[in-house]
Design a protein around this motif. Structure first.
Motif, PDB file in Angstrom:
ATOM      1  N   ARG A   1       4.169   3.462   2.703  1.00  0.00           N
ATOM      2  CA  ARG A   1       3.979   3.732   1.287  1.00  0.00           C
ATOM      3  C   ARG A   1       4.421   5.148   0.944  1.00  0.00           C
ATOM      4  NH1 ARG A   1      -0.337   6.272  -1.250  1.00  0.00           N
ATOM      5  NH2 ARG A   1      -1.496   6.607   0.638  1.00  0.00           N
TER       6      ARG A   1
ATOM      7  N   TRP B   1      -3.361   1.162   1.005  1.00  0.00           N
ATOM      8  CA  TRP B   1      -3.442   2.589   0.682  1.00  0.00           C
ATOM      9  C   TRP B   1      -3.228   3.449   1.904  1.00  0.00           C
ATOM     10  CZ3 TRP B   1      -6.969   5.537   3.199  1.00  0.00           C
ATOM     11  CH2 TRP B   1      -8.045   4.888   3.789  1.00  0.00           C
ATOM     12  N   SER B   2      -3.495   2.919   3.100  1.00  0.00           N
ATOM     13  CA  SER B   2      -3.325   3.720   4.305  1.00  0.00           C
ATOM     14  C   SER B   2      -2.017   3.413   5.023  1.00  0.00           C
ATOM     15  CB  SER B   2      -4.495   3.467   5.256  1.00  0.00           C
ATOM     16  OG  SER B   2      -4.529   2.103   5.622  1.00  0.00           O
TER      17      SER B   2
END
Length: 69
Positions: A48, A43-44
């Protein structure tokens, strides 16, 4: 080895059954062992963000260029 005990399956039916068996075996091999470490969350990951579509320039476009750090 697979053995047909009853009936007379067609070659297509045998191929479908074999595909299911092979898929289940591959899924069982891919399952992590109980003692294995869990995968790292992404997620970090800054990459992404780069996968998404970029925004077009327009009103308040400068606000979307901020990269939190």
């Amino acid at each position: 080895m697979i053995k047909v005990v009853r009936g007379n399956p067609t070659p297509e039916e045998l191929a479908a059954a074999l595909a299911v068996v092979r898929a289940r075996a591959a899924a069982a091999e891919a399952e992590p062992t109980p003692g294995a470490a869990p995968p790292e969350p992404n997620w970090s990951d800054p990459a992404r963000i780069a996968r998404r579509e970029t925004h077009r320039a327009g009103p308040r476009a400068w606000a979307r260029t901020y990269w939190p750090g």
